[in-house]
Design an enzyme around this catalytic site. Structure first.
Site, PDB file in Angstrom:
ATOM      1  N   ARG A 199      -6.055  10.028  -0.395  1.00 48.39           N
ATOM      2  CA  ARG A 199      -5.714  10.370  -1.784  1.00 48.39           C
ATOM      3  C   ARG A 199      -6.971  10.448  -2.635  1.00 48.39           C
ATOM      4  NH1 ARG A 199      -2.739   6.004  -3.662  1.00 48.39           N
ATOM      5  NH2 ARG A 199      -3.139   5.000  -1.671  1.00 48.39           N
ATOM      6  N   HIS A 218       0.861  -1.180   0.000  1.00 44.16           N
ATOM      7  CA  HIS A 218       0.000   0.000   0.000  1.00 44.16           C
ATOM      8  C   HIS A 218       0.892   1.223   0.000  1.00 44.16           C
ATOM      9  CE1 HIS A 218      -2.924   2.987   1.234  1.00 44.16           C
ATOM     10  NE2 HIS A 218      -3.895   2.109   1.065  1.00 44.16           N
TER      11      HIS A 218
END
Lengths: 544, 439, 224
Positions: A344, A324
């Site tokens: 994000r 990740h």
């Protein structure tokens, strides 16, 4: 030992100054084509990372070396260990108390099966509960099952099994309805009513449509809370907490017939005999492959892969892991913990030590992770107290969308607080963290492994995500395939009855190890990570 | 010499019979010399017999020093501790002895509201006390008390919640006010702020029962009742593995040996004596080494234990200390009021570990965990409930560790017990010796 | 650096379940436990995210009289701390209901009382509030639920992490954590009916969302 943490880079104070000077940094596309970026900077592509498996149903398949060592090891239990062990009987044995296990157990029990649900830790202790971002289901008028299908295949570099992906995306909307029926809540679009309104949808990295449904930024927790209550209250499910599985049992036809469990409270083996067994043991983050820290929960030690492989199940894409992009790099005590992709997805930028953006933050996770590792490797990372990473610009996000941190990024704000920083004032220092096992046990659309009597669901399976999983497909997968495996197991358990159960598969397995010159001294499954300071061989002697 | 349990004084609710048996003399003397009451109590050395052992005259003086009117006296008969059965005896058999003492106290501190606060589960005690209170209404002594107080005293019976926790003095105040018996942090003490924030004297039934006698017969007489310098008599609730359990009124300072082997007739079936759980049962156990200890507040405190309510639960050979401890801790866990999570959850955790050890399902590390809790929990509540539970746990672990180890069996033992001697003092840091290895 | 996020070096000393251990300053209690070489096979889950509620402990800080309940993965080790793990255990008796049988929403509020009759016995001791490591107003939730205010009660339990400390803390055996989940689940199951979802489900039923496995987008783009 942790290469990506190499501390060279731009000192934190200087990097902060650069970040302030350039805020908001303009978006910038990759200067390197994605395939080349992955080839050069993705941890799975490093020399020596992969070895071919030498024994078992997938001999020849490339596999992460740390995992191969576990897969090609000897069993923890002997036939004589299980003589005199208490015997529990069920139609369906579910191994694993996370999301997939709970869904499979509920589905099987509601189909009339007597279910044993055995879990290593406590019911609900799993990666499911830690999932933050959301769950995908094609809901929007501009979206379709086909787009979800194609996005998933593309994100996985077209390595996934199309039949599985078709099953996954087709189940999507029905899964959301099922979850609501189990009492799970979902965010509604702003101004939407509870009845007749629209669900809040966001665009996950690598998707062509806004398809990510969520419950705040703790979707997995909301899901697990509902599932846990449902399992605790379901008639027909017997829960065995602190009962890790040490070996699968076979019957005289070579069918999987249940498992040898270890009752941790008493330090003794317990046999669980079942007509069908569902493995839902989750992932492998706690193997810390390539020396990476992990976002995974404590129990993610690949136990299910080891057990199934020893019994003859085939594996796939066990050379593909997901890092990740945004694990915490500093402070060290929180290393590896996840900063949700929701940050994000909501618009937070990644910024290097020069105050520059360097990648499309919403590209697929493997590309974003490789891009971060490149910045660090090429000296443009941010160095702080021996740790290196890049900035996740949460202050920039808050400036662009005032109030968003407190309103919809609750977990992130809480995380910042524990890290001792104010997410609205100071950027997180992040670097990739080991997050997901893309591959796993090969299954069919109903969750069947190649071994009769053995089904699998959730992260332990392979084929759904190809070589890279999209955000939001893990929660979808565990419900979709938990239901499929649970239903298939219940139906099959009524037809089949195990007879003469035992560990007959071990002799062949050991012959194969010896033939390949592999050591018999190494035992698996791991059950707990090494820093759990637990010796299973010793514990098994306790009750003797 | 029996005072409180003297058969002639056990007249029930009949006030006339009480007066005929010499009752009223204490109150008469108190009315004659109001200023002499507290000095007399002080000279007698009367102490709180509900368990605390606090000097009674100080409490009285503290309430007396507060400005009136509106003060209260609560005669605490909530008694709910395992193995304690003295207050119910006094309230049901000789209630006027208690009432007269309460009236003396009311006069001393200037309180017109006098409450007999009784555990509703003691139905007989409640009924007799109600009848006894009614009989005082027209009595001339009460009118004289009204004259002295400047208002008519309001004497009544209040039944509490029946919960153990209601015996704690701030909880008793809350209960008398009609609320849930939640203890609260002290200070302020009830003497400053009790019922309706008014100064309130809270004394145990047994304590007050002595007051009238002290006034009537003088402090010297009272002091002379005890042994070895300890004043008065004490009601011992003797139970457990003895031949003659029951309520024994004996001189304060009687030895444990005399109580158990003399008055109690010895350990049942001639078994060996193991230990005694005293007072709550929330104190450090007394063992064979303590048989010659005088049973009075100071002697027991000097031995690291407490007299408590005077409950003496005898354990003979053949009875499990572990099982008894588990039983008592479970009692405390069930009766923790809930305000303080460390108390509720901590006692419950201890109880769970004890139950599994007792059931043969103990785990490696359980003994350490128990010791740790015994060190961590004390002081962690608004009242002393959790302290009592921790004390009895620590004591039984320390003195009868072998019983725990036997119940744990080989599978429950830790390996490499390099510092596993166990002194029950989980509250100090053991130096060095970080443990490695697995269970 | 080690995989558990700790670096070597001495720091604070504390007493944890009877073990005198040393921990690096800043380490969580859970990290301190494993770094000391002690076996960890329960009371652990998410290891720091603070979402699973598995690692519940009683903690007394040096110089403080009252101990606190906490989660070991998000509580930093401090000098002189005394710590005890708290077992997980099932509620004393299950509060049984079948959400799927609860189809008549007119009976929903009656169901709260039928399934959780203890909720109206709340003695307002606030122990649940004090025990909650997430600062949830547990007691208010119980009172709202007992009064039938399901949505308001459900909203208060938004951040519950299933540690069940309120269950252990409640002297009336109300099982607040399970009550909280009941009102939350009931609220979703009875009243959440997204229009876009319903439309899409109808479309799929009618065969309106076929999947073409050989569509151009389902295969890799042709090579250069």
């Amino acid at each position: 030992m942790s290469a990506p943490a190499a501390a060279h880079g731009i000192p934190h104070a200087a990097a902060l100054a650069a970040w302030r000077g350039r805020a908001p940094a303009p978006p910038r596309a990759l200067a390197l084509p994605a395939p080349e970026l992955l080839e050069r900077f993705h941890p799975d592509r490093r020399p020596g990372a992969m070895v071919p498996l030498r024994v078992g149903a997938s001999a020849g398949l490339p596999c992460r070396a740390e995992l191969a060592a576990l897969l090609q090891s000897d069993a923890l239990v002997e036939d004589e260990d299980i003589a005199g062990a208490p015997l529990l009987d069920a139609d369906v044995l579910v191994i694993g108390g996370g999301g997939a296990g709970c869904v499979a157990a509920l589905t099987a029990a509601r189909a009339g099966a007597r279910v044993l649900l055995a879990t290593k830790l406590r019911l609900g202790d799993s990666n499911t509960v830690m999932a933050e971002g959301g769950i995908q289901a094609a809901m929007g008028p501009e979206d379709s099952l086909q787009r979800h299908f194609e996005d998933t295949l593309r994100a996985g570099h077209f390595a996934a099994d199309k039949a599985l992906v078709a099953a996954l995306v087709s189940d999507g909307p029905g899964v959301i309805r099922w979850l609501i029926q189990e009492g799970m809540g979902f965010d509604l679009a702003e101004g939407s009513d509870r009845m007749g309104g629209n669900l809040l949808r966001r665009k996950p990295g690598g998707a062509t449509a806004a398809r990510l449904l969520s419950y705040r930024d703790f979707t997995g927790l909301e899901m697990m809370r509902a599932l846990r209550e449902a399992v605790l209250l379901a008639p027909g499910i017997t829960l065995l907490e602190r009962h890790p599985a040490l070996e699968l049992l076979t019957d005289d036809r070579g069918r999987c017939a249940g498992a040898v469990l270890h009752e941790l409270a008493r330090g003794r083996p317990v046999l669980a005999r079942a007509g069908a067994t569902v493995l839902a043991t989750g992932g492998a983050g706690r193997l810390h492959v390539a020396g990476f820290p992990t976002s995974n929960h404590y129990g993610a030690t690949a136990d299910g892969l080891v057990l199934a492989y020893r019994l003859g199940a085939a594996l796939r894409e066990v050379d593909s892991f997901q890092y990740h992009p945004t694990g915490i790099a500093w402070p060290p005590r929180m290393a590896g913990q996840l900063v949700s992709e929701a940050a994000r997805a909501s618009g937070a930028a990644l910024v290097n030590g020069l105050g520059e953006r360097f990648v499309d933050e919403l590209d697929t996770r493997d590309v974003v992770a490789a891009a971060i590792l490149r910045e660090i490797a090429e000296g443009r990372g941010v160095a702080r107290d021996g740790q290196a990473g890049v900035f996740l610009d949460t202050p920039g996000l808050e400036r662009a969308k005032p109030g968003i941190l407190g309103r919809s990024l609750v977990t992130l704000t809480h995380l910042a607080h524990r890290a001792g920083l104010d997410a609205a004032a100071e950027p997180f220092l992040v670097r990739p963290t080991l997050h997901y096992q893309n591959g796993g046990i090969a299954i069919g659309p109903d969750g069947w492994s190649g071994v009769p009597g053995l089904l699998c669901a959730g992260e332990v399976t392979g084929g759904l995500h190809g070589r890279n999983r999209m955000m939001g497909n893990a929660l979808l997968e565990l419900v979709a395939f938990g239901r499929r495996a649970g239903a298939a197991a219940a139906a099959d358990a009524r037809a089949e009855r195990p007879r003469n159960i035992g560990l007959t598969h071990l002799a062949d397995w050991r012959r194969a190890l010896i033939a390949q010159g592999l050591p018999l001294a190494r035992k698996a499954p791991l059950v707990f990570p090494p820093y759990g300071n637990f010796d299973m061989a010793k514990d098994r002697g306790r009750a003797a | 010499m029996r005072v409180l349990t003297d058969e002639r004084r056990c007249v029930g609710a009949d006030l006339g019979a009480w007066m005929a048996a010499g009752g009223g003399a204490g109150l008469e003397r108190a009315l004659a010399d109001r200023g002499g009451i507290i000095p007399a109590i002080e000279a007698a050395g009367l102490r709180g017999l509900g368990g605390a052992g606090f000097a009674t005259h100080r409490k009285w003086a503290a309430v007396a020093a507060q400005p009136g009117p509106g003060k209260w006296v609560i005669c605490n008969g909530n008694e709910d501790e395992p193995g304690t059965f003295k207050d119910r005896f006094l309230l049901s058999r000789t209630p006027h002895q208690v009432i007269e003492g309460a009236l003396v106290a009311a006069l001393a501190v200037g309180a017109a509201d006098i409450v007999l606060y009784i555990n509703p589960r003691e139905a007989a005690a409640v009924a007799v006390a109600r009848e006894a209170v009614a009989q005082w209404e027209a009595h001339p002594l009460l009118a004289r008390l009204a004259g002295a107080l400047g208002e008519a005293p309001r004497l009544r019976v209040v039944t509490g919640s029946g919960l153990y926790i209601g015996g704690e003095e701030t909880a008793a105040v809350a209960s008398v006010m009609g609320g849930f018996p939640f203890p609260r942090l002290k200070p302020p003490f009830p003497a400053e702020s009790g019922v309706g924030d008014a100064p309130t004297l809270v004394n145990n039934v047994e304590t007050l029962a002595h007051a009238g006698h002290i006034l009537a017969q003088g402090p010297e007489w009272y002091r002379g009742l005890g042994l070895g310098g300890a004043p008065g008599t004490k009601l011992f609730s003797l139970s457990g593995d003895v031949l003659r359990p029951g309520l024994h009124e004996l001189p304060m300072g009687t030895t444990l040996r005399s109580l158990v082997f003399g008055h109690g007739g010895g350990v049942l079936a001639g078994r060996a004596f193991k230990a005694v759980f005293t007072g709550g049962p929330s104190n450090t156990l007394l063992t064979a080494a303590d048989l010659d200890v005088p049973l009075d507040f100071d002697s027991l405190r000097a031995r690291g234990s407490r007299l408590g309510t005077g409950a003496m639960i005898v354990v003979g050979e053949g009875t499990s200390i572990l099982r008894k401890t588990a039983e008592y801790v479970a009692f405390f866990a069930a009766n923790s009021c809930g305000q303080c999570p460390p108390c509720k959850i901590g006692t419950h955790q201890v109880s769970r570990i004890l139950e599994r050890v007792e059931a043969g399902a103990g785990r490696p590390g359980d003994l350490r965990a128990l010791e740790n809790l015994a060190g961590l929990l004390p002081g962690s509540g608004r009242c002393g409930l959790v302290d009592g539970a921790a004390t009895v746990l620590a004591s039984s672990l320390r003195t009868f560790r072998g019983e725990y180890e036997r119940a744990l069996g080989p599978s429950g033992q830790e390996d490499g017990q390099e510092d596993g001697q166990g002194d029950g003092q989980g509250d100090r840091l053991r130096g060095g010796g970080l443990r490695g290895g697995a269970p | 650096m080690r995989e558990d996020g700790l670096e070597g070096g001495a720091g604070v000393r504390l007493m944890f379940d009877g073990h005198a251990i040393e921990a690096e300053a800043g380490a969580s209690l859970l990290q301190a436990w494993t770094a000391a070489g002690l076996p960890l096979t329960e009371n652990v889950g998410c290891m720091g995210q603070g979402v699973c509620g598995a690692c519940r402990v009683l903690v007394r800080r040096e110089g403080e009289r009252l101990a606190d309940t906490a989660l070991a993965c998000e509580t930093p080790a401090e000098e002189g701390m005394q710590v005890s793990f708290l077992d997980h255990f099932p509620a004393r008796r299950p509060h049984a209901y079948d959400l799927r049988a609860l189809t008549d929403s007119w009976t929903a509020l009656d169901q709260i009382d039928a399934v959780f009759p203890e909720a109206k016995n709340c003695r307002h001791c606030s122990g649940c509030d004090r025990a909650c490591p997430k600062g949830i107003e547990v007691q208010r939730m119980v009172n709202l639920a007992a009064g039938g205010e399901a949505f308001a009660a459900a909203a208060l339990f938004d951040h519950c992490v299933m540690c069940n400390l309120c269950v252990a803390a409640c002297p009336e055996h109300i099982d607040p954590a399970h009550l909280g989940q009941f009102v939350r689940r009931m609220s979703a199951a009875l009243t959440l009916r997204p229009g876009d979802l319903i439309a899409r489900l109808r479309e799929i039923e009618r065969g309106g969302q076929p999947i073409d496995p050989e569509a151009p987008g389902a295969n890799p783009p042709p090579g250069p």
